[in-house]
Scaffold this active site. Structure first.
Site, PDB file in Angstrom:
ATOM      1  N   LYS A   1     -23.713  -6.171 -41.503  1.00  0.00           N
ATOM      2  CA  LYS A   1     -24.643  -6.510 -42.596  1.00  0.00           C
ATOM      3  C   LYS A   1     -24.017  -7.589 -43.468  1.00  0.00           C
ATOM      4  CE  LYS A   1     -24.569  -3.814 -46.383  1.00  0.00           C
ATOM      5  NZ  LYS A   1     -24.298  -4.486 -47.675  1.00  0.00           N
ATOM      6  N   ASN A   2     -22.733  -7.435 -43.790  1.00  0.00           N
ATOM      7  CA  ASN A   2     -22.091  -8.342 -44.750  1.00  0.00           C
ATOM      8  C   ASN A   2     -21.704  -9.694 -44.171  1.00  0.00           C
ATOM      9  OD1 ASN A   2     -22.554  -6.387 -46.602  1.00  0.00           O
ATOM     10  ND2 ASN A   2     -20.429  -5.712 -46.799  1.00  0.00           N
TER      11      ASN A   2
ATOM     12  N   CYS B   1     -25.450  -2.560 -60.443  1.00  0.00           N
ATOM     13  CA  CYS B   1     -25.915  -1.514 -59.517  1.00  0.00           C
ATOM     14  C   CYS B   1     -25.047  -0.280 -59.793  1.00  0.00           C
ATOM     15  CB  CYS B   1     -25.770  -1.974 -58.064  1.00  0.00           C
ATOM     16  SG  CYS B   1     -24.055  -2.069 -57.549  1.00  0.00           S
TER      17      CYS B   1
ATOM     18  N   ARG C   1     -21.327  -5.979 -61.550  1.00  0.00           N
ATOM     19  CA  ARG C   1     -21.547  -7.024 -60.552  1.00  0.00           C
ATOM     20  C   ARG C   1     -21.855  -8.405 -61.168  1.00  0.00           C
ATOM     21  NH1 ARG C   1     -22.585  -4.091 -55.758  1.00  0.00           N
ATOM     22  NH2 ARG C   1     -21.748  -5.888 -54.679  1.00  0.00           N
TER      23      ARG C   1
ATOM     24  N   SER D   1     -13.244 -13.196 -54.936  1.00  0.00           N
ATOM     25  CA  SER D   1     -14.624 -12.690 -54.861  1.00  0.00           C
ATOM     26  C   SER D   1     -15.240 -13.085 -53.523  1.00  0.00           C
ATOM     27  CB  SER D   1     -15.471 -13.284 -55.993  1.00  0.00           C
ATOM     28  OG  SER D   1     -16.851 -13.218 -55.653  1.00  0.00           O
TER      29      SER D   1
ATOM     30  N   ASP E   1     -15.133  -0.527 -49.316  1.00  0.00           N
ATOM     31  CA  ASP E   1     -16.336   0.011 -48.660  1.00  0.00           C
ATOM     32  C   ASP E   1     -16.027   1.193 -47.754  1.00  0.00           C
ATOM     33  OD1 ASP E   1     -18.015  -3.204 -48.261  1.00  0.00           O
ATOM     34  OD2 ASP E   1     -17.685  -1.902 -49.971  1.00  0.00           O
TER      35      ASP E   1
ATOM     36  N   ARG F   1     -29.955   0.962 -46.306  1.00  0.00           N
ATOM     37  CA  ARG F   1     -29.663  -0.430 -46.663  1.00  0.00           C
ATOM     38  C   ARG F   1     -28.627  -1.019 -45.721  1.00  0.00           C
ATOM     39  NH1 ARG F   1     -28.249  -1.519 -52.705  1.00  0.00           N
ATOM     40  NH2 ARG F   1     -28.055  -3.525 -51.681  1.00  0.00           N
TER      41      ARG F   1
HETATM   42  C1  EPZ Z   1     -19.111  -7.953 -51.202  1.00  0.00           C
HETATM   43  O1  EPZ Z   1     -19.700  -7.782 -52.481  1.00  0.00           O
HETATM   44  C2  EPZ Z   1     -19.764  -6.918 -50.294  1.00  0.00           C
HETATM   45  N1  EPZ Z   1     -21.198  -7.163 -50.209  1.00  0.00           N
HETATM   46  C3  EPZ Z   1     -19.513  -5.519 -50.859  1.00  0.00           C
HETATM   47  O2  EPZ Z   1     -20.070  -4.585 -49.941  1.00  0.00           O
HETATM   48  C4  EPZ Z   1     -18.004  -5.295 -50.919  1.00  0.00           C
HETATM   49  O3  EPZ Z   1     -17.752  -4.030 -51.486  1.00  0.00           O
HETATM   50  C5  EPZ Z   1     -17.364  -6.387 -51.790  1.00  0.00           C
HETATM   51  O4  EPZ Z   1     -17.700  -7.696 -51.251  1.00  0.00           O
HETATM   52  C6  EPZ Z   1     -15.845  -6.275 -51.813  1.00  0.00           C
HETATM   53  O5  EPZ Z   1     -15.341  -6.339 -50.529  1.00  0.00           O
HETATM   54  C7  EPZ Z   1     -21.643  -8.111 -49.351  1.00  0.00           C
HETATM   55  O6  EPZ Z   1     -20.873  -8.770 -48.669  1.00  0.00           O
HETATM   56  C8  EPZ Z   1     -23.120  -8.303 -49.275  1.00  0.00           C
HETATM   57  P1  EPZ Z   1     -16.920  -9.411 -54.819  1.00  0.00           P
HETATM   58  P2  EPZ Z   1     -19.453  -8.900 -53.634  1.00  0.00           P
HETATM   59  O7  EPZ Z   1     -17.554 -10.604 -55.381  1.00  0.00           O
HETATM   60  O8  EPZ Z   1     -19.416 -10.230 -53.031  1.00  0.00           O
HETATM   61  C9  EPZ Z   1     -15.984  -8.938 -59.448  1.00  0.00           C
HETATM   62  C10 EPZ Z   1     -21.355  -2.787 -49.265  1.00  0.00           C
HETATM   63  O9  EPZ Z   1     -21.202  -1.573 -49.451  1.00  0.00           O
HETATM   64  N2  EPZ Z   1     -16.714 -10.205 -59.588  1.00  0.00           N
HETATM   65  O10 EPZ Z   1     -15.768  -9.570 -53.862  1.00  0.00           O
HETATM   66  O11 EPZ Z   1     -20.408  -8.625 -54.735  1.00  0.00           O
HETATM   67  C11 EPZ Z   1     -16.887  -7.795 -58.995  1.00  0.00           C
HETATM   68  O12 EPZ Z   1     -17.515  -7.186 -60.101  1.00  0.00           O
HETATM   69  C12 EPZ Z   1     -21.157  -3.760 -50.398  1.00  0.00           C
HETATM   70  O13 EPZ Z   1     -21.654  -3.305 -48.152  1.00  0.00           O
HETATM   71  C13 EPZ Z   1     -16.710 -10.846 -60.827  1.00  0.00           C
HETATM   72  O14 EPZ Z   1     -16.120 -10.358 -61.783  1.00  0.00           O
HETATM   73  O15 EPZ Z   1     -17.999  -8.476 -54.118  1.00  0.00           O
HETATM   74  C14 EPZ Z   1     -15.918  -6.864 -58.307  1.00  0.00           C
HETATM   75  O16 EPZ Z   1     -15.274  -6.093 -59.291  1.00  0.00           O
HETATM   76  C15 EPZ Z   1     -20.870  -3.056 -51.714  1.00  0.00           C
HETATM   77  N3  EPZ Z   1     -17.379 -12.018 -60.939  1.00  0.00           N
HETATM   78  C16 EPZ Z   1     -14.910  -7.817 -57.677  1.00  0.00           C
HETATM   79  O17 EPZ Z   1     -15.049  -9.069 -58.371  1.00  0.00           O
HETATM   80  C17 EPZ Z   1     -18.045 -12.590 -59.890  1.00  0.00           C
HETATM   81  O18 EPZ Z   1     -18.624 -13.681 -60.064  1.00  0.00           O
HETATM   82  C18 EPZ Z   1     -15.135  -8.058 -56.200  1.00  0.00           C
HETATM   83  O19 EPZ Z   1     -16.479  -8.473 -56.049  1.00  0.00           O
HETATM   84  C19 EPZ Z   1     -18.056 -11.922 -58.653  1.00  0.00           C
HETATM   85  C20 EPZ Z   1     -17.372 -10.729 -58.504  1.00  0.00           C
END
Ligand code: EPZ
Length: 420
Positions: free
Chosen positions: A22-23, A119, A124, A166, A308, A400
């Protein structure tokens, strides 16, 4: 509201073929907006979030055909009236919708994309996404819950060091920089395999992206894109989930269609816990593992232990003889499964971003509530080992991100059924 009914204590044996990721699929569908040529995606997981992303692109003006049996998607984004807008109605249910921002900006020089909002697992934010796009020359304004982005002269390649790691921000900026004028050097990138699958897809489309260091990427902006056919990589998290299911109550359970070299950290930790596994390049055989030992882990960006899989390994820890610990470093509210597991007889205590899990605990079936995608699958895992029957409410969370979950588990002798 659909529910899942799980009758515990059935030993799992047989084979599970893991679906596509999915990701990896979500950013690749978003990136397809860059191109007006035909795009064929294979081994696509037909899960709710992927269908929502397809609906978002259709709303914009894409022609998309989903083949539900062959698990293929064909996309054609050639449309003079393509809308560069991603409305709240789509993005609120599938946060990854914000990843269309980079491709809309790159292709049209202008985009209006809803802020995703938070969420269950955290607020997020998208500040790092916007930081990177601004560095590429975009003018960004936030108004009435929307991101208004503009790059009248087009995006310009530059040097960008992400302030923190991120996944989504790395993906958004890679996609935008693919069509920028000049060269972009990215540092402190997320390096999840799903992002590598995205850059493989973009390079097949005609982009020029190279990973120079562990977290460094060089992107030479391109002009022309071509027709492409791409196979989505396997779902790492689904694979990890089923390996843990085998560790919990499996006897000769084979998980296939995977690349075990991308699961090194998970395999290392499961071995440390006493899980008996035969590891081959493209599959894992999980054997009966009667003695589970406690461990102390922390979730980290790849190649660390994935957040995850945190909820899932917590169930295995409740079988371990002794005290385990999990430090959740990625999301601020990702222990929502704990109260539900404790209602089933687990002994888990949380303090801030730490969870302490005592075992071994016999779990008892109960009626429980899913709160987010990975929490919901941890309740399924708990149901598989619990006495009697477990009913899991709000199964839409599970749908999902897991394709045919109960079908795959039933094939391996689990007693799990959907109640409508
Ligand atoms: C991706 O989410 C995945 N989703 C998530 O999987 C996964 O848990 C996450 O990466 C971490 O590996 C998809 O790929 C669709 P991040 P993403 O940006 O991109 C903070 C699942 O269960 N952050 O790496 O949203 C954020 O709040 C889902 O399949 C900021 O502060 O994760 C978090 O604490 C859940 N500012 C951390 O960074 C930003 O602009 C990591 O988030 C972006 C993120």
């Amino acid at each position: 509201m659909q529910k899942l009914k799980v009758k515990g204590k059935n030993i799992l044996s047989g084979e599970i073929k893991v679906s596509g990721s999915k990701n990896a699929t979500l950013p690749i569908i978003a990136a397809s907006i860059l191109s007006e040529k035909k795009i064929d995606l294979k081994r696509v997981p037909i899960v709710k979030d992927v269908v929502t992303m397809c609906h978002l692109l259709k709303y914009m003006g894409s022609k998309i055909k989903i083949n539900y049996t062959k698990k293929n998607i064909s996309i054609n984004n050639k449309n003079k009236k393509f809308k560069n807008v991603a409305p709240y109605s789509f993005v609120k249910t599938m946060r990854a919708g914000v990843i269309v921002l980079g491709s809309l900006l790159a292709r049209f020089g202008k985009a209006k994309v809803s802020l995703p909002g938070g969420c269950a697992i955290g607020t997020r934010p998208v500040d790092i996404h916007l930081f990177g796009l601004k560095k590429l020359g975009a003018k960004i304004k936030i108004k009435n819950g929307y991101i208004f982005a503009e790059a009248k002269q087009g995006l310009i390649g530059t040097q960008i060091k992400f302030p923190s790691i991120s996944v989504g921000a790395t993906e958004n900026v890679i996609i935008a920089a693919s069509l920028a004028k000049g060269i972009t050097y990215l540092k402190n990138c997320a390096c999840e395999p799903e992002i590598k699958n995205l850059t493989d897809f973009l390079n097949k489309m005609g982009a020029n992206i190279t990973w120079s260091g562990k977290r460094e990427i060089k992107i030479i902006g391109c002009k022309k894109l071509k027709q492409v056919s791409h196979q989505i990589m396997f779902d790492r998290i689904e694979a990890g989930t089923f390996i843990i299911a085998g560790a919990l109550i499996g006897k000769k359970l084979k998980i296939l269609g995977i690349q075990t070299n991308l699961l090194n950290t998970e395999i290392k930790i499961l071995r440390k816990m006493g899980v008996k596994m035969q590891i081959k390049k493209d599959h894992v055989n999980i054997l009966h593992s009667p003695k589970i030992k406690p461990v102390k882990i922390k979730t980290e960006p790849y190649p660390g232990f994935p957040t995850d899989l945190q909820a899932q390994i917590m169930v295995l820890m409740s079988k371990a003889k002794g005290k385990s610990q999990i430090k959740e470093n990625i999301f601020e509210n990702r222990f929502m499964h704990v109260p539900e597991l404790n209602r089933m007889g687990a002994k888990i205590y949380t303090s801030g971003n730490l969870s302490y899990i005592e075992g071994p605990q016999n779990l008892n079936g109960a009626e429980v509530m899913a709160t987010d995608l990975r929490a919901s699958v941890s309740l399924v895992l708990a149901g598989l080992i619990a006495n009697n029957q477990t009913i899991i409410n709000r199964v839409y969370h599970l749908d999902r991100g897991y394709e045919d979950l109960e079908k795959k588990l039933r094939k391996c002798k689990a007693k799990i059924f959907r109640i409508f």
